[in-house]
Design a protein around this motif. Structure first.
Motif, mmCIF file in Angstrom:
data_model
loop_
_atom_site.group_PDB
_atom_site.id
_atom_site.type_symbol
_atom_site.label_atom_id
_atom_site.label_comp_id
_atom_site.label_asym_id
_atom_site.label_seq_id
_atom_site.Cartn_x
_atom_site.Cartn_y
_atom_site.Cartn_z
ATOM 1 N N LEU A 51 0.812 -1.216 0.000
ATOM 2 C CA LEU A 51 0.000 0.000 0.000
ATOM 3 C C LEU A 51 0.846 1.267 0.000
ATOM 4 C CD1 LEU A 51 -3.022 0.558 -0.030
ATOM 5 C CD2 LEU A 51 -2.976 0.692 2.457
ATOM 6 N N SER A 52 1.933 1.283 0.775
ATOM 7 C CA SER A 52 2.744 2.502 0.873
ATOM 8 C C SER A 52 3.311 2.927 -0.475
ATOM 9 C CB SER A 52 3.888 2.302 1.872
ATOM 10 O OG SER A 52 3.390 2.202 3.178
ATOM 11 N N SER A 53 3.541 1.969 -1.360
ATOM 12 C CA SER A 53 4.118 2.323 -2.656
ATOM 13 C C SER A 53 3.179 3.191 -3.481
ATOM 14 C CB SER A 53 4.490 1.056 -3.435
ATOM 15 O OG SER A 53 3.334 0.316 -3.786
ATOM 16 N N HIS A 129 -7.148 10.143 10.569
ATOM 17 C CA HIS A 129 -7.305 9.184 9.469
ATOM 18 C C HIS A 129 -6.956 7.775 9.943
ATOM 19 C CE1 HIS A 129 -7.458 12.509 6.498
ATOM 20 N NE2 HIS A 129 -6.617 13.092 7.341
ATOM 21 N N VAL A 130 -7.336 6.794 9.131
ATOM 22 C CA VAL A 130 -6.869 5.425 9.315
ATOM 23 C C VAL A 130 -6.054 5.047 8.091
ATOM 24 C CG1 VAL A 130 -8.753 4.716 10.826
ATOM 25 C CG2 VAL A 130 -9.026 4.480 8.346
ATOM 26 N N TYR A 131 -5.338 3.915 8.186
ATOM 27 C CA TYR A 131 -4.415 3.508 7.133
ATOM 28 C C TYR A 131 -4.778 2.090 6.718
ATOM 29 C CZ TYR A 131 0.112 3.113 4.737
ATOM 30 O OH TYR A 131 1.105 2.966 3.797
ATOM 31 N N ARG A 132 -5.678 2.004 5.738
ATOM 32 C CA ARG A 132 -6.181 0.684 5.385
ATOM 33 C C ARG A 132 -6.380 0.493 3.882
ATOM 34 N NH1 ARG A 132 -6.395 -4.589 6.674
ATOM 35 N NH2 ARG A 132 -8.236 -5.570 5.822
ATOM 36 N N SER A 133 -6.856 1.531 3.197
ATOM 37 C CA SER A 133 -7.261 1.376 1.803
ATOM 38 C C SER A 133 -6.664 2.479 0.927
ATOM 39 C CB SER A 133 -8.786 1.423 1.701
ATOM 40 O OG SER A 133 -9.256 2.731 2.009
ATOM 41 N N LEU A 134 -6.827 2.324 -0.376
ATOM 42 C CA LEU A 134 -6.376 3.355 -1.308
ATOM 43 C C LEU A 134 -7.099 4.667 -1.040
ATOM 44 C CD1 LEU A 134 -6.186 1.311 -4.638
ATOM 45 C CD2 LEU A 134 -4.271 2.159 -3.294
ATOM 46 N N GLU A 161 4.541 1.498 8.461
ATOM 47 C CA GLU A 161 4.207 1.770 7.062
ATOM 48 C C GLU A 161 3.545 3.140 6.937
ATOM 49 O OE1 GLU A 161 4.710 0.203 4.266
ATOM 50 O OE2 GLU A 161 5.141 -1.897 4.725
ATOM 51 N N ALA A 162 2.635 3.441 7.858
ATOM 52 C CA ALA A 162 1.959 4.734 7.828
ATOM 53 C C ALA A 162 2.934 5.875 8.071
ATOM 54 C CB ALA A 162 0.839 4.758 8.868
ATOM 55 N N ALA A 163 3.875 5.672 8.998
ATOM 56 C CA ALA A 163 4.882 6.696 9.256
ATOM 57 C C ALA A 163 5.742 6.938 8.027
ATOM 58 C CB ALA A 163 5.747 6.278 10.442
ATOM 59 N N ASN A 164 6.073 5.883 7.328
ATOM 60 C CA ASN A 164 6.845 6.027 6.093
ATOM 61 C C ASN A 164 6.034 6.781 5.051
ATOM 62 O OD1 ASN A 164 9.180 5.539 4.445
ATOM 63 N ND2 ASN A 164 7.990 3.998 3.348
ATOM 64 N N ALA A 165 4.716 6.537 5.020
ATOM 65 C CA ALA A 165 3.860 7.253 4.078
ATOM 66 C C ALA A 165 3.902 8.752 4.347
ATOM 67 C CB ALA A 165 2.432 6.730 4.182
ATOM 68 N N LYS A 327 10.940 -4.724 4.602
ATOM 69 C CA LYS A 327 11.896 -3.634 4.694
ATOM 70 C C LYS A 327 11.116 -2.379 5.031
ATOM 71 C CE LYS A 327 16.076 -2.025 2.365
ATOM 72 N NZ LYS A 327 16.903 -2.169 1.139
ATOM 73 N N LEU A 328 11.371 -1.808 6.223
ATOM 74 C CA LEU A 328 10.655 -0.635 6.696
ATOM 75 C C LEU A 328 11.623 0.535 6.808
ATOM 76 C CD1 LEU A 328 8.651 -2.418 9.505
ATOM 77 C CD2 LEU A 328 7.662 -1.424 7.453
ATOM 78 N N LEU A 329 11.342 1.587 6.043
ATOM 79 C CA LEU A 329 12.203 2.773 6.068
ATOM 80 C C LEU A 329 13.665 2.406 5.866
ATOM 81 C CD1 LEU A 329 9.925 3.281 8.714
ATOM 82 C CD2 LEU A 329 10.654 5.535 7.991
ATOM 83 N N GLY A 330 13.895 1.444 4.972
ATOM 84 C CA GLY A 330 15.248 1.022 4.662
ATOM 85 C C GLY A 330 15.841 0.024 5.632
ATOM 86 N N VAL A 331 15.084 -0.382 6.663
ATOM 87 C CA VAL A 331 15.583 -1.313 7.669
ATOM 88 C C VAL A 331 14.955 -2.686 7.447
ATOM 89 C CG1 VAL A 331 15.871 -1.773 10.127
ATOM 90 C CG2 VAL A 331 15.785 0.596 9.303
ATOM 91 N N GLU A 332 15.776 -3.708 7.254
ATOM 92 C CA GLU A 332 15.265 -5.060 7.059
ATOM 93 C C GLU A 332 14.880 -5.684 8.398
ATOM 94 O OE1 GLU A 332 18.262 -7.281 4.983
ATOM 95 O OE2 GLU A 332 17.430 -6.716 3.042
ATOM 96 N N VAL A 333 13.707 -6.337 8.411
ATOM 97 C CA VAL A 333 13.227 -7.023 9.602
ATOM 98 C C VAL A 333 12.662 -8.375 9.177
ATOM 99 C CG1 VAL A 333 11.631 -6.994 11.560
ATOM 100 C CG2 VAL A 333 12.635 -4.849 10.747
ATOM 101 N N ALA A 334 13.013 -9.423 9.893
ATOM 102 C CA ALA A 334 12.447 -10.747 9.641
ATOM 103 C C ALA A 334 12.145 -11.409 10.974
ATOM 104 C CB ALA A 334 13.396 -11.612 8.822
ATOM 105 N N SER A 335 11.034 -12.140 11.007
ATOM 106 C CA SER A 335 10.624 -12.864 12.208
ATOM 107 C C SER A 335 9.989 -14.162 11.747
ATOM 108 C CB SER A 335 9.621 -12.008 13.000
ATOM 109 O OG SER A 335 9.108 -12.704 14.105
ATOM 110 N N PHE A 336 10.364 -15.280 12.368
ATOM 111 C CA PHE A 336 9.834 -16.557 11.903
ATOM 112 C C PHE A 336 9.773 -17.554 13.052
ATOM 113 C CE2 PHE A 336 14.353 -16.339 11.199
ATOM 114 C CZ PHE A 336 14.859 -17.556 11.633
ATOM 115 N N GLY A 337 8.848 -18.504 12.930
ATOM 116 C CA GLY A 337 8.713 -19.547 13.939
ATOM 117 C C GLY A 337 8.411 -18.978 15.314
#
Length: 406
Positions: A51-53, A129-134, A161-165, A327-337
């Motif tokens: 959505l941010s794109s 506002h809310v951050y959900r749709s186009l 994502e909203a902050a990046n927007a 990738k949020l604001l240029g910072v990679e984040v991963a979480s699994f399991g």
């Protein structure tokens, strides 16, 4: 003409609903089903994950999920701007908001979720506002004032994502998070610390461990500031609530359909409600009582229901894969399991590199041999090598990840 053709009605047209339609049309080579899609939004299904794109140069058409010509299929009847108002189970029909009655042989509820807005004073002022749709992003774009501060309430994935927007729109974003760290569901305290420092380097101002007390109006009656519980007041030309979502299950009560303890249409492992002709998929579905907010579980539900509609073998939903890499604001984040090491006897091994701004943690079972999960912040390149080994022995990539930098 197929004289035995049946009608499937799909209530909602988000990512899970589109996958259902796509899979059903791919599998239904005999044309056994005519599909009527009742979409509340005025846009066809789009990639909500990206959505941010939309504020970074991509158009609504760029984000559309349907391949060229897909919606020209004569067996797909897409009706945009058409919300379902009620379900008549006895009459096997739905009634739209405009009063139109649409009959069905099978019904799939894919109504998604709505943003949760904390009921703080001033939450409904103009400028909130809310951050959900186009459409939400169009509204935020119209309200944005370059060079002025904006406040995002919620420091989870969508909040960042909203902050990046806001940043893309030239504003100076603040993020307020009740938990003591950003992205508290995906990362632990150490990972949240690295993430917080890295996003502050990108211009965000982070306020964790404090609640929003009120949104305050300016002389023009619009939102002008956010008051925090710790006494801080943040100037805000725009306020965006991104404090989680709630499943949209309002059709359930009048239709006599059960809901989960925390909302959502209650369904079994095959996404079936208590009515044999009605299924629910995506964020509105409480599978065995639990809703899932990521795209991947919704896709699995959609695939299962498509196969059931054609009497093909379908696997029960089982455990959801909640792995995340972004990738949020240029910072990679991963979480699994089991990223938060909630399993009994779990052992945590981690490495924090303050200089590089990276953090890596692997969670092992009590035997220290079986990989249960992990967290990567700042550098997630090892994600693809390590994640497939969850439930198995730690791979060589895991040992390299935890080795001291040389």
């Amino acid at each position: 003409m197929n004289r035995t053709q049946r009608t499937l009605v799909v209530a909602g047209y988000g990512m899970a609903a589109h996958r259902l339609v796509e899979e059903l049309r791919s599998l239904d080579t005999a044309g056994a089903w005519r599909i009527v899609v009742l979409a509340e939004e005025r846009h066809p299904a789009y990639d909500r994950v990206a959505l941010s794109s939309y504020l970074d140069g991509r158009s609504a058409a760029d984000l559309t999920l349907a391949a060229p010509g897909f919606l020209d299929d004569p067996l797909i009847d897409l009706r945009l701007g058409t919300a379902v108002a009620s379900v008549d189970r006895a009459g096997r029909s739905v009634v739209t908001a405009s009063g139109e009655v649409v009959g069905y042989d099978a019904l799939v509820l894919a109504t998604g979720s709505r943003p949760f807005v904390p009921p703080v004073p001033g939450h409904d002022l103009p400028g909130c506002h809310v951050y959900r749709s186009l459409d939400d992003l169009d509204a935020i774009r119209g309200a944005a004032v370059p060079g002025r501060p904006g406040v995002v309430i919620g420091g989870g994935l969508l909040g960042l994502e909203a902050a990046n927007a806001l940043r893309l729109l030239g504003m100076e974003p603040h993020v307020v998070e009740l938990a003591p760290r950003l992205m508290p569901v995906q990362v632990d305290a150490a990972g949240g610390g690295v993430l917080g420092r890295r996003v502050e380097e990108q211009g965000l101002r982070v306020h964790c461990g404090t609640a929003t007390a009120a949104v305050e109006a300016g002389p023009d009656g619009r939102a002008a500031a956010v008051a925090l519980a710790d006494g801080t007041s943040l100037e805000a030309a725009v306020v965006v609530f991104s404090a989680g979502v709630r499943p949209r299950d309002e059709l359930a009560a009048a239709a006599g359909l059960a809901t989960g303890e925390r909302g959502g249409f209650l369904v079994d492992g095959l996404c079936r409600t208590g009515d044999g002709r009605i299924w629910a998929i995506g964020e509105c579905a409480a599978v065995e009582g639990r809703c899932h907010g990521l795209a991947a579980p919704g896709y699995r539900m959609a695939s299962s229901v498509a196969r059931q509609l054609l009497d093909l073998p379908a696997d029960p939903f089982g455990e959801a894969d909640l792995s995340t890499r972004l990738k949020l604001l240029g910072v990679e984040v991963a979480s699994f399991g089991d990223a938060q090491a909630s399993s009994a006897g779990a052992v945590e091994l981690s490495r924090l590199d303050e200089t590089a701004g990276t953090y890596a943690k692997l969670v092992l079972a009590a035997d220290c041999r079986t990989l249960l999960g992990g967290i990567l912040v700042g550098d997630a390149r090892a994600y693809g090598e390590i994640r497939p080994f969850v439930g198995r022995g730690l791979p060589a990539a895991g040992h390299r990840l935890l080795a001291p930098a040389t």
